[in-house]
Design a protein around this motif. Sequence first.
Motif, PDB file in Angstrom:
ATOM      1  N   ILE A  61       0.886  -1.238  -0.027  1.00 10.26           N
ATOM      2  CA  ILE A  61      -0.041   0.041   0.202  1.00 10.26           C
ATOM      3  C   ILE A  61       0.874   1.278  -0.117  1.00 10.26           C
ATOM      4  CG2 ILE A  61      -2.013   1.393   1.127  1.00 10.26           C
ATOM      5  CD1 ILE A  61      -2.758  -1.387   2.391  1.00 10.26           C
ATOM      6  N   PRO A  62       0.795   2.112  -1.055  1.00 12.73           N
ATOM      7  CA  PRO A  62       1.588   3.135  -1.119  1.00 12.73           C
ATOM      8  C   PRO A  62       0.999   4.392  -0.442  1.00 12.73           C
ATOM      9  CG  PRO A  62       1.356   2.073  -3.348  1.00 12.73           C
ATOM     10  CD  PRO A  62       0.387   1.676  -2.362  1.00 12.73           C
ATOM     11  N   VAL A  63       1.774   4.834   0.459  1.00 15.44           N
ATOM     12  CA  VAL A  63       1.268   5.892   1.243  1.00 15.44           C
ATOM     13  C   VAL A  63       2.212   7.301   1.242  1.00 15.44           C
ATOM     14  CG1 VAL A  63      -0.383   4.341   2.499  1.00 15.44           C
ATOM     15  CG2 VAL A  63       1.963   5.093   3.468  1.00 15.44           C
ATOM     16  N   ALA A  64       2.932   7.328   0.531  1.00  7.00           N
ATOM     17  CA  ALA A  64       4.115   8.335   0.625  1.00  7.00           C
ATOM     18  C   ALA A  64       3.510   9.799  -0.235  1.00  7.00           C
ATOM     19  CB  ALA A  64       5.373   7.806   0.060  1.00  7.00           C
ATOM     20  N   GLY A  65       2.271   9.854  -0.715  1.00  4.90           N
ATOM     21  CA  GLY A  65       1.832  10.773  -1.315  1.00  4.90           C
ATOM     22  C   GLY A  65       1.709  12.011  -0.181  1.00  4.90           C
ATOM     23  N   SER A 110      -4.755  -2.480  15.710  1.00  4.80           N
ATOM     24  CA  SER A 110      -3.577  -2.870  15.926  1.00  4.80           C
ATOM     25  C   SER A 110      -3.580  -4.398  15.685  1.00  4.80           C
ATOM     26  CB  SER A 110      -2.688  -2.494  17.229  1.00  4.80           C
ATOM     27  OG  SER A 110      -3.865  -2.899  18.061  1.00  4.80           O
ATOM     28  N   ASN A 111      -4.545  -5.112  15.520  1.00  5.97           N
ATOM     29  CA  ASN A 111      -4.569  -6.506  15.257  1.00  5.97           C
ATOM     30  C   ASN A 111      -4.926  -6.751  13.799  1.00  5.97           C
ATOM     31  OD1 ASN A 111      -4.203  -7.238  17.826  1.00  5.97           O
ATOM     32  ND2 ASN A 111      -6.479  -7.222  18.480  1.00  5.97           N
ATOM     33  N   LEU A 112      -4.738  -5.830  12.838  1.00  3.94           N
ATOM     34  CA  LEU A 112      -5.252  -5.966  11.496  1.00  3.94           C
ATOM     35  C   LEU A 112      -3.825  -6.562  11.033  1.00  3.94           C
ATOM     36  CD1 LEU A 112      -7.258  -3.130  10.472  1.00  3.94           C
ATOM     37  CD2 LEU A 112      -8.020  -5.353  10.273  1.00  3.94           C
ATOM     38  N   GLY A 113      -3.625  -7.776  10.372  1.00  3.20           N
ATOM     39  CA  GLY A 113      -2.658  -8.369   9.801  1.00  3.20           C
ATOM     40  C   GLY A 113      -1.328  -8.238  10.315  1.00  3.20           C
ATOM     41  N   ASN A 114      -0.244  -8.072   9.446  1.00  2.00           N
ATOM     42  CA  ASN A 114       1.367  -7.892  10.068  1.00  2.00           C
ATOM     43  C   ASN A 114       1.616  -6.955   9.116  1.00  2.00           C
ATOM     44  OD1 ASN A 114       0.986 -10.538  11.412  1.00  2.00           O
ATOM     45  ND2 ASN A 114       1.346 -11.556   9.255  1.00  2.00           N
ATOM     46  N   ILE A 115       1.751  -5.758   9.844  1.00  2.00           N
ATOM     47  CA  ILE A 115       2.120  -4.500   8.954  1.00  2.00           C
ATOM     48  C   ILE A 115       3.715  -4.036   9.105  1.00  2.00           C
ATOM     49  CG2 ILE A 115       1.496  -2.144   8.516  1.00  2.00           C
ATOM     50  CD1 ILE A 115      -1.130  -2.797   9.008  1.00  2.00           C
ATOM     51  N   HIS A 116       4.182  -3.924   7.947  1.00  2.00           N
ATOM     52  CA  HIS A 116       5.620  -3.609   7.820  1.00  2.00           C
ATOM     53  C   HIS A 116       5.683  -2.183   7.178  1.00  2.00           C
ATOM     54  CE1 HIS A 116       6.179  -7.959   8.128  1.00  2.00           C
ATOM     55  NE2 HIS A 116       4.999  -7.908   7.440  1.00  2.00           N
ATOM     56  N   TYR A 117       6.986  -1.727   7.276  1.00  2.00           N
ATOM     57  CA  TYR A 117       7.090  -0.167   6.552  1.00  2.00           C
ATOM     58  C   TYR A 117       8.338  -0.514   5.715  1.00  2.00           C
ATOM     59  CZ  TYR A 117       3.629   0.775  10.028  1.00  2.00           C
ATOM     60  OH  TYR A 117       2.323   0.794  10.359  1.00  2.00           O
ATOM     61  N   VAL A 118       8.531   0.638   4.548  1.00  2.00           N
ATOM     62  CA  VAL A 118       9.678   0.763   3.714  1.00  2.00           C
ATOM     63  C   VAL A 118       9.437   2.263   3.410  1.00  2.00           C
ATOM     64  CG1 VAL A 118       8.764  -0.184   1.703  1.00  2.00           C
ATOM     65  CG2 VAL A 118      11.466   0.265   2.191  1.00  2.00           C
ATOM     66  N   ARG A 119      10.608   3.024   3.331  1.00  2.00           N
ATOM     67  CA  ARG A 119      10.561   4.106   2.800  1.00  2.00           C
ATOM     68  C   ARG A 119      10.781   4.384   1.472  1.00  2.00           C
ATOM     69  NH1 ARG A 119      10.464   8.607   7.385  1.00  2.00           N
ATOM     70  NH2 ARG A 119      11.392   9.804   6.030  1.00  2.00           N
ATOM     71  N   GLN A 120       9.936   5.264   0.826  1.00  2.00           N
ATOM     72  CA  GLN A 120      10.031   5.174  -0.567  1.00  2.00           C
ATOM     73  C   GLN A 120      11.421   5.931  -1.028  1.00  2.00           C
ATOM     74  OE1 GLN A 120       6.586   6.646  -2.505  1.00  2.00           O
ATOM     75  NE2 GLN A 120       7.550   6.884  -4.594  1.00  2.00           N
ATOM     76  N   GLY A 121      11.637   6.917  -0.273  1.00  2.00           N
ATOM     77  CA  GLY A 121      13.107   7.939  -0.692  1.00  2.00           C
ATOM     78  C   GLY A 121      12.527   8.731  -1.879  1.00  2.00           C
ATOM     79  N   GLY A 122      11.673   9.929  -1.467  1.00  2.00           N
ATOM     80  CA  GLY A 122      11.230  10.849  -2.509  1.00  2.00           C
ATOM     81  C   GLY A 122       9.912  10.141  -3.300  1.00  2.00           C
ATOM     82  N   ALA A 123       9.015  11.359  -3.688  1.00  2.00           N
ATOM     83  CA  ALA A 123       7.996  10.840  -4.357  1.00  2.00           C
ATOM     84  C   ALA A 123       8.011  10.619  -5.806  1.00  2.00           C
ATOM     85  CB  ALA A 123       6.539  11.825  -4.109  1.00  2.00           C
ATOM     86  N   LYS A 124       8.606   9.686  -6.446  1.00  2.00           N
ATOM     87  CA  LYS A 124       8.944   9.757  -7.842  1.00  2.00           C
ATOM     88  C   LYS A 124       8.046   8.812  -8.636  1.00  2.00           C
ATOM     89  CE  LYS A 124      13.865   9.771  -6.518  1.00  2.00           C
ATOM     90  NZ  LYS A 124      15.106   8.756  -6.111  1.00  2.00           N
ATOM     91  N   GLY A 125       6.813   8.700  -8.211  1.00  2.00           N
ATOM     92  CA  GLY A 125       5.603   7.999  -8.804  1.00  2.00           C
ATOM     93  C   GLY A 125       5.161   6.555  -8.218  1.00  2.00           C
ATOM     94  N   LEU A 126       4.084   6.275  -8.908  1.00  2.00           N
ATOM     95  CA  LEU A 126       3.516   5.075  -8.159  1.00  2.00           C
ATOM     96  C   LEU A 126       4.370   3.882  -8.623  1.00  2.00           C
ATOM     97  CD1 LEU A 126       1.280   3.219  -6.830  1.00  2.00           C
ATOM     98  CD2 LEU A 126      -0.183   3.557  -9.185  1.00  2.00           C
ATOM     99  N   GLY A 127       5.082   3.813  -9.825  1.00  2.00           N
ATOM    100  CA  GLY A 127       5.879   2.744 -10.331  1.00  2.00           C
ATOM    101  C   GLY A 127       7.077   2.703  -9.375  1.00  2.00           C
ATOM    102  N   HIS A 128       7.541   3.726  -9.099  1.00  2.00           N
ATOM    103  CA  HIS A 128       8.672   3.879  -8.046  1.00  2.00           C
ATOM    104  C   HIS A 128       8.375   3.322  -6.536  1.00  2.00           C
ATOM    105  CE1 HIS A 128      11.464   6.010  -5.256  1.00  2.00           C
ATOM    106  NE2 HIS A 128      12.525   5.578  -6.334  1.00  2.00           N
ATOM    107  N   ALA A 129       7.383   3.677  -6.084  1.00  2.00           N
ATOM    108  CA  ALA A 129       6.762   3.008  -5.040  1.00  2.00           C
ATOM    109  C   ALA A 129       6.607   1.849  -4.839  1.00  2.00           C
ATOM    110  CB  ALA A 129       5.401   3.866  -4.520  1.00  2.00           C
ATOM    111  N   VAL A 130       5.963   1.029  -6.076  1.00  2.00           N
ATOM    112  CA  VAL A 130       5.605  -0.335  -6.082  1.00  2.00           C
ATOM    113  C   VAL A 130       6.936  -0.927  -6.150  1.00  2.00           C
ATOM    114  CG1 VAL A 130       4.645  -2.144  -7.468  1.00  2.00           C
ATOM    115  CG2 VAL A 130       3.511  -0.110  -7.094  1.00  2.00           C
ATOM    116  N   HIS A 131       7.968  -0.444  -6.730  1.00  2.00           N
ATOM    117  CA  HIS A 131       9.327  -1.212  -6.970  1.00  2.00           C
ATOM    118  C   HIS A 131      10.268  -1.177  -5.661  1.00  2.00           C
ATOM    119  CE1 HIS A 131      12.709  -2.986  -8.891  1.00  2.00           C
ATOM    120  NE2 HIS A 131      13.388  -2.059  -8.929  1.00  2.00           N
ATOM    121  N   ALA A 132       9.772  -0.150  -4.750  1.00  2.00           N
ATOM    122  CA  ALA A 132      10.429  -0.001  -3.520  1.00  2.00           C
ATOM    123  C   ALA A 132       9.989  -1.359  -2.549  1.00  2.00           C
ATOM    124  CB  ALA A 132       9.977   1.096  -2.858  1.00  2.00           C
TER     125      ALA A 132
END
Length: 294
Positions: free
Chosen positions: A9-13, A94-116
Amino acid sequence: MRKPTKAVIPVAGLGTRFLPATKAMPKEMLPLVDKPVIQYVVEEAVRAGFEDILFVTGRDKYALENHFDQSSELESRLEAKGDLARRDLVREASNLGNIHYVRQGGAKGLGHAVHAAHSFTSDEPFAVLLGDDVTEETSDLLSVMAGVHARTGSNVVALVEVPREEIHKYGCINPSGTEVDGVIPIADFVEKPKTEEAPSNYAVIGRYILNPGIHSILANQAPGAGGEIQLTDALATAARTGAAGGVVGVVFRGERYDAGDKLEFLKATVLLASKRDDLGPDLLAWLKDFIATR
Ligand code: G1P
């Protein structure tokens, strides 16, 4: 075909469409009635069996992390007051699934977010859900898409039919055949076409099931519309060449809202509230009265 269980789920916008509300608060935390938009999306993923969820985040998104984390202090205070119903609501997030995080490193587009997300998804197929798109709470769209993925082995995108004058807001498909049982083969895509250049009125909405091969395409993807690395362009390559399994579409005809658009956000709020036992009857009575006196 391996069954996908991971969701990205990309949320860096930046959420500029909702300024000033989103100056200091992530747009994903705006509430629809009493739940943040993003919780509806996470619930949809978990409901369809996607328990491992990766948020691709950016700066100032801590509120999101806190929302899906435990809040022991709040829980004990509610417990001490005997307010177990609200404690359970707090706990639910807090009980919804196992949530993980990664930083996108700049808002360079949806394709960039998915590739992250490539290390997280590794060699498995995965779902992508965009936080702006909210579907009705009973929707089984993702499960239907997973079924089509299992049957075809192709990347699967969700489509809605929109009026011609709205197609410029979306990724648009060029179908290579007709719709059969809600599934449509795709020859090509155009991101945000001009009305007169749109190859169809089928618009891509923010639900995807992607094969791991999409990452090799994204890794070499040149910037497209808006100077951003577009997921749609990588899907166009897959559709045109058959790489990563090609692409098919699943047409969605249920209720759906673009929670990133102010009018749609208001409609979603009214719709969701109208369905609630505690708010619906009073809200509808007030609305009837309100309209009658305008
Ligand atoms: C993104 C995609 C677009 C898709 C849309 C659905 O655009 O690039 O192809 O139609 O989501 O919500 P965005 O709305 O992020 O500009």
